[in-house]
Write a protein that holds these residues in place. Sequence first.
Motif, PDB file in Angstrom:
ATOM      1  N   UNK A   1       0.840  -1.202   0.000  1.00 10.62           N
ATOM      2  CA  UNK A   1       0.000   0.000   0.000  1.00 10.62           C
ATOM      3  C   UNK A   1       0.874   1.250   0.000  1.00 10.62           C
ATOM      4  N   UNK A   2       1.848   1.322   0.909  1.00 10.68           N
ATOM      5  CA  UNK A   2       2.722   2.478   0.961  1.00 10.68           C
ATOM      6  C   UNK A   2       3.570   2.623  -0.287  1.00 10.68           C
ATOM      7  N   UNK A   3       4.095   1.505  -0.796  1.00  7.06           N
ATOM      8  CA  UNK A   3       4.950   1.549  -1.971  1.00  7.06           C
ATOM      9  C   UNK A   3       4.213   1.946  -3.237  1.00  7.06           C
ATOM     10  N   UNK A   4       3.031   1.399  -3.445  1.00  6.89           N
ATOM     11  CA  UNK A   4       2.273   1.720  -4.659  1.00  6.89           C
ATOM     12  C   UNK A   4       1.732   3.143  -4.596  1.00  6.89           C
ATOM     13  N   UNK A   5       1.349   3.596  -3.410  1.00  8.46           N
ATOM     14  CA  UNK A   5       0.947   4.998  -3.267  1.00  8.46           C
ATOM     15  C   UNK A   5       2.098   5.915  -3.657  1.00  8.46           C
ATOM     16  N   UNK A   6       3.297   5.594  -3.177  1.00 15.36           N
ATOM     17  CA  UNK A   6       4.469   6.376  -3.551  1.00 15.36           C
ATOM     18  C   UNK A   6       4.791   6.296  -5.027  1.00 15.36           C
ATOM     19  N   UNK A   7       4.567   5.124  -5.618  1.00 13.81           N
ATOM     20  CA  UNK A   7       4.795   4.944  -7.053  1.00 13.81           C
ATOM     21  C   UNK A   7       3.981   5.939  -7.869  1.00 13.81           C
ATOM     22  N   UNK A   8       2.697   6.064  -7.533  1.00 11.44           N
ATOM     23  CA  UNK A   8       1.838   6.979  -8.293  1.00 11.44           C
ATOM     24  C   UNK A   8       2.211   8.432  -8.042  1.00 11.44           C
ATOM     25  N   UNK A   9       2.562   8.759  -6.824  1.00  9.03           N
ATOM     26  CA  UNK A   9       2.983  10.121  -6.553  1.00  9.03           C
ATOM     27  C   UNK A   9       4.219  10.497  -7.350  1.00  9.03           C
ATOM     28  N   UNK A  10       5.216   9.606  -7.358  1.00  7.19           N
ATOM     29  CA  UNK A  10       6.461   9.899  -8.081  1.00  7.19           C
ATOM     30  C   UNK A  10       6.248   9.902  -9.590  1.00  7.19           C
ATOM     31  N   UNK A  11       5.391   9.011 -10.089  1.00  2.26           N
ATOM     32  CA  UNK A  11       5.111   8.980 -11.527  1.00  2.26           C
ATOM     33  C   UNK A  11       4.437  10.268 -11.992  1.00  2.26           C
ATOM     34  N   UNK A  12       3.453  10.703 -11.241  1.00  2.00           N
ATOM     35  CA  UNK A  12       2.689  11.885 -11.647  1.00  2.00           C
ATOM     36  C   UNK A  12       3.534  13.142 -11.509  1.00  2.00           C
ATOM     37  N   UNK A  13       4.370  13.216 -10.493  1.00  2.00           N
ATOM     38  CA  UNK A  13       5.240  14.381 -10.329  1.00  2.00           C
ATOM     39  C   UNK A  13       6.370  14.418 -11.359  1.00  2.00           C
TER      40      UNK A  13
ATOM     41  N   UNK B   1      -3.980   2.030  -6.407  1.00  4.58           N
ATOM     42  CA  UNK B   1      -3.826   2.806  -7.643  1.00  4.58           C
ATOM     43  C   UNK B   1      -5.038   3.693  -7.896  1.00  4.58           C
ATOM     44  N   UNK B   2      -6.216   3.132  -7.721  1.00  2.00           N
ATOM     45  CA  UNK B   2      -7.434   3.898  -7.978  1.00  2.00           C
ATOM     46  C   UNK B   2      -7.571   5.057  -6.989  1.00  2.00           C
ATOM     47  N   UNK B   3      -7.308   4.785  -5.717  1.00  5.12           N
ATOM     48  CA  UNK B   3      -7.517   5.813  -4.698  1.00  5.12           C
ATOM     49  C   UNK B   3      -6.375   6.827  -4.665  1.00  5.12           C
ATOM     50  N   UNK B   4      -5.165   6.359  -4.424  1.00  4.66           N
ATOM     51  CA  UNK B   4      -4.034   7.279  -4.297  1.00  4.66           C
ATOM     52  C   UNK B   4      -3.622   7.864  -5.641  1.00  4.66           C
ATOM     53  N   UNK B   5      -3.715   7.056  -6.712  1.00  4.61           N
ATOM     54  CA  UNK B   5      -3.408   7.590  -8.038  1.00  4.61           C
ATOM     55  C   UNK B   5      -4.338   8.729  -8.402  1.00  4.61           C
ATOM     56  N   UNK B   6      -5.622   8.550  -8.107  1.00  4.58           N
ATOM     57  CA  UNK B   6      -6.596   9.612  -8.388  1.00  4.58           C
ATOM     58  C   UNK B   6      -6.316  10.850  -7.551  1.00  4.58           C
TER      59      UNK B   6
END
Length: 483
Positions: free
Chosen positions: A211-223, A434-439
């Motif tokens: 959960x923590x890693x994938x949330x960070x993945x989306x944050x870093x990808x989008x930034x 991905x759906x929640x944190x990515x959004x």
Amino acid sequence: MAALACSPADLLPLLGGNATSAAAEYICGRFDAVSSKFVDTGYAVDNTYLLFSTYLVFSMQIGFAMLCAGSVRAKNTMNIMLTNVLDAATGSFFYYLFGFALAFGTPSNGFIGQHFFGLSKFPSQSFDYGFFLFQWAFAIAAAGITSGSIAERTQFGAYLIYSSFLTGLVYPIASHWFWSADGWASPARADNLLFGSGVIDFAGSGVVHMVGGIAGLWGALIEGPRIGRFDHSGKPVTLRGHSATLVVLGTFLLWFGWYGFNPGSFLNILKAYGVSGSYYGQWSAIGRTAVTTTLAGSTAALTTLFGKRVLVGHWNVTDVCNGLLGGFAAITAGCAVVDPWAAILCGFVAAWVLIGFNKLAEKLKYDDPLEAAQLHGGCGAWGLLFTGLFAKQAYVNEVYPGVENRPYGLFMGGGGGLLAAQVVQILVVAAWTSVTMGTLFFILHKMKLLRISHEEEVAGMDLTSHGGLAYEFEAEEKKEISF
């Protein structure tokens, strides 16, 4: 935990003809008092063990702070330290209001908890305050993982928003699915078990680390990557953290805290397996869990040491520390249900998983200053698969009793049911996060609330957002020289 009962009517015939009912009542009264004291002591021992484990898990926040600080450049030290403090503080508030209820508010359905908002009607027969605090420490650990992925380029307000959302909603619902007795994939749920097993994620390779890693993945990808991380031709440029000392200190503190994270997830210690009075009980399983945790992390560290020596030609302490943590993240799912020899294999593979994901990240121009997505997400997923392959039948039945013919590790002769359940968890956690944190990160990006400006990033966030640099001795030295 029930007290033993004594009946004066049953005791009186055993005392002989001269005994009176008053004597029988007195003896039973004394017996009941002693029995109640033993019950009280049992609760006290188990709650003391749980609270001690909680304090160890919370000490991991010091480790996260030191590791993050050492892994970023000096000009962003104040920023990353403050975000670690606020992960804990913000997480406390939102896990208290919503998180615990959504995770463990029983009775509930299989998807979301429904009781104990704001700790109302607490403590109860189901939970005491120590259990809440233990679960809160896990929730803020997940938020701490994410902060490393988006370090050195994220607006301070975005940290507050994502940390609140993660600890108050995203992480609690995921933990409900796999850890609550009511969860649809929980191994503690006797009916409708997923593939006859439910998911075995004992201390959270999926629930916490993925959960923590994938949330960070989306944050870093989008930034996007930090300025200067890749040159004009796309080749990676190493942006070294400013203090290997802090990295090593943080790693050892995390190692220390993991002895609360994994063994503490038993929640109690005063429990016999089989006949009471034997030398073997839950206390033995707790010791074994500490051993498997140690061996997995140590093996991953050594594998990374020699593997990176072959690949890049030198010994790198930062890589070794990350490899060690990758081994810990992987063993966290199956630490209680595998033999020590299997933990060594877990750590060996975890090191190569981390090395492989880091190589992939460079090819895709993905920038994660702490390697958090690769370490916690990638190694966490491997840990779930590893458990489905190597979980031992005897240990599974001890830790998760009450289900006949429960599947165990595929390579241990237990069929593919457990492995299938583990694969389902990987897919579900990845999709949910991905759906929640990515959004959330996408919305923050569109609202221009996510990334700092080019000028701020070049100057450093300590100077532009936090009133000054963390380290002033260079300026002081120049001042002395000028005199």
